[in-house]
Design a protein around this motif. Structure first.
Motif, mmCIF file in Angstrom:
data_model
loop_
_atom_site.group_PDB
_atom_site.id
_atom_site.type_symbol
_atom_site.label_atom_id
_atom_site.label_comp_id
_atom_site.label_asym_id
_atom_site.label_seq_id
_atom_site.Cartn_x
_atom_site.Cartn_y
_atom_site.Cartn_z
ATOM 1 N N LYS A 10 55.426 31.989 -34.443
ATOM 2 C CA LYS A 10 55.756 33.420 -34.439
ATOM 3 C C LYS A 10 57.091 33.732 -33.756
ATOM 4 O O LYS A 10 57.755 34.688 -34.113
ATOM 5 C CB LYS A 10 54.654 34.219 -33.734
ATOM 6 N N LEU A 11 57.493 32.960 -32.741
ATOM 7 C CA LEU A 11 58.726 33.233 -32.015
ATOM 8 C C LEU A 11 59.929 32.699 -32.780
ATOM 9 O O LEU A 11 60.028 31.493 -33.050
ATOM 10 C CB LEU A 11 58.685 32.593 -30.623
ATOM 11 N N ALA A 12 60.873 33.583 -33.128
ATOM 12 C CA ALA A 12 62.032 33.196 -33.936
ATOM 13 C C ALA A 12 62.879 32.139 -33.236
ATOM 14 O O ALA A 12 63.350 31.197 -33.873
ATOM 15 C CB ALA A 12 62.873 34.423 -34.267
ATOM 16 N N ASP A 13 63.077 32.270 -31.926
ATOM 17 C CA ASP A 13 63.885 31.302 -31.187
ATOM 18 C C ASP A 13 63.253 29.916 -31.241
ATOM 19 O O ASP A 13 63.930 28.915 -31.447
ATOM 20 C CB ASP A 13 64.057 31.759 -29.734
ATOM 21 N N MET A 14 61.940 29.863 -31.088
ATOM 22 C CA MET A 14 61.242 28.582 -31.139
ATOM 23 C C MET A 14 61.250 28.039 -32.563
ATOM 24 O O MET A 14 61.383 26.838 -32.779
ATOM 25 C CB MET A 14 59.810 28.716 -30.626
ATOM 26 N N GLN A 15 61.142 28.919 -33.536
ATOM 27 C CA GLN A 15 61.199 28.505 -34.940
ATOM 28 C C GLN A 15 62.534 27.821 -35.231
ATOM 29 O O GLN A 15 62.581 26.757 -35.846
ATOM 30 C CB GLN A 15 61.041 29.737 -35.830
ATOM 31 N N ARG A 16 63.629 28.439 -34.764
ATOM 32 C CA ARG A 16 64.959 27.856 -34.974
ATOM 33 C C ARG A 16 65.081 26.520 -34.243
ATOM 34 O O ARG A 16 65.609 25.548 -34.772
ATOM 35 C CB ARG A 16 66.051 28.809 -34.481
ATOM 36 N N SER A 17 64.570 26.474 -33.016
ATOM 37 C CA SER A 17 64.687 25.269 -32.206
ATOM 38 C C SER A 17 63.900 24.101 -32.793
ATOM 39 O O SER A 17 64.371 22.968 -32.791
ATOM 40 C CB SER A 17 64.198 25.558 -30.787
ATOM 41 N N SER A 72 65.734 28.811 -22.647
ATOM 42 C CA SER A 72 65.766 30.051 -23.408
ATOM 43 C C SER A 72 66.115 31.238 -22.523
ATOM 44 O O SER A 72 66.615 32.238 -22.998
ATOM 45 C CB SER A 72 64.420 30.290 -24.101
ATOM 46 N N GLN A 73 65.843 31.124 -21.228
ATOM 47 C CA GLN A 73 66.181 32.194 -20.296
ATOM 48 C C GLN A 73 66.881 31.578 -19.092
ATOM 49 O O GLN A 73 66.231 31.162 -18.144
ATOM 50 C CB GLN A 73 64.927 32.949 -19.861
ATOM 51 N N ALA A 103 66.467 41.846 -16.400
ATOM 52 C CA ALA A 103 66.895 41.791 -17.792
ATOM 53 C C ALA A 103 65.764 41.251 -18.641
ATOM 54 O O ALA A 103 65.018 40.384 -18.222
ATOM 55 C CB ALA A 103 68.113 40.879 -17.932
ATOM 56 N N PHE A 104 65.610 41.808 -19.815
ATOM 57 C CA PHE A 104 64.561 41.322 -20.708
ATOM 58 C C PHE A 104 64.981 41.537 -22.135
ATOM 59 O O PHE A 104 65.888 42.302 -22.427
ATOM 60 C CB PHE A 104 63.231 42.049 -20.429
ATOM 61 N N GLU A 105 64.321 40.830 -22.995
ATOM 62 C CA GLU A 105 64.572 40.958 -24.428
ATOM 63 C C GLU A 105 63.386 41.679 -25.031
ATOM 64 O O GLU A 105 62.250 41.226 -24.925
ATOM 65 C CB GLU A 105 64.725 39.577 -25.052
ATOM 66 N N ALA A 106 63.623 42.826 -25.630
ATOM 67 C CA ALA A 106 62.556 43.597 -26.260
ATOM 68 C C ALA A 106 62.078 42.884 -27.511
ATOM 69 O O ALA A 106 62.865 42.300 -28.246
ATOM 70 C CB ALA A 106 63.024 44.999 -26.592
ATOM 71 N N PHE A 107 60.781 42.931 -27.749
ATOM 72 C CA PHE A 107 60.249 42.302 -28.960
ATOM 73 C C PHE A 107 59.199 43.182 -29.576
ATOM 74 O O PHE A 107 58.767 44.130 -29.071
ATOM 75 C CB PHE A 107 59.683 40.904 -28.691
#
Length: 130
Positions: free
Chosen positions: A99-106, A117-118, A126-130
């Motif tokens: 489900k996580l796009a960053d993990m999918q790419r990785s 990742s952080q 700081a945070f990334e909205a999802f």
């Protein structure tokens, strides 16, 4: 089936050791992220909704999660070093289930990600909205 035909059909086989090393990288990242939570929970200043015993159990659980995650990463890393590069796998279906796009790419048909990742130098709050 040639690599070219595999690419056109939406499937692509790649070396199993490469795939496993991307998993190792993700597991190290998970351990790092969990570890970053621990200091926040161990800070006894301010209000707390946990008793001291409960707080200690949470901290021990976080420490265990970090150790298990790193242990899995090291296990896979060590096993991977014995796998011939000629062993190929198709990760298309498995990657599509993430489900996580960053993990999918990785984990997809890419290269090992360097760093986390952080990053630790990211501004507090700081945070990334999802």
């Amino acid at each position: 089936m040639t690599a070219e035909r595999q690419a056109h059909s939406g499937h692509f086989e790649e070396a199993l050791p490469d795939v496993l090393m991307r998993i190792v990288s993700e597991l190290h990242d998970v351990a790092y992220l969990i570890e970053r939570i621990e200091p926040q929970l161990s800070d006894t200043k301010g209000e707390t909704h946990l008793t001291e015993a409960d707080r200690m159990m949470v901290l021990q659980g976080i420490d265990l999660a970090v150790q298990k995650t790193r242990g899995l990463a090291e296990f896979i890393d060590t096993v991977t070093s014995t796998i011939p590069a000629e062993w190929l796998v198709d990760v298309t279906t498995a990657v599509n289930l993430i489900k996580l796009a960053d993990m999918q790419r990785s984990l997809g048909h890419g290269s090992l990600r360097r760093g986390h990742s952080q990053p630790i130098d990211e501004s507090a709050g700081a945070f990334e909205a999802f």
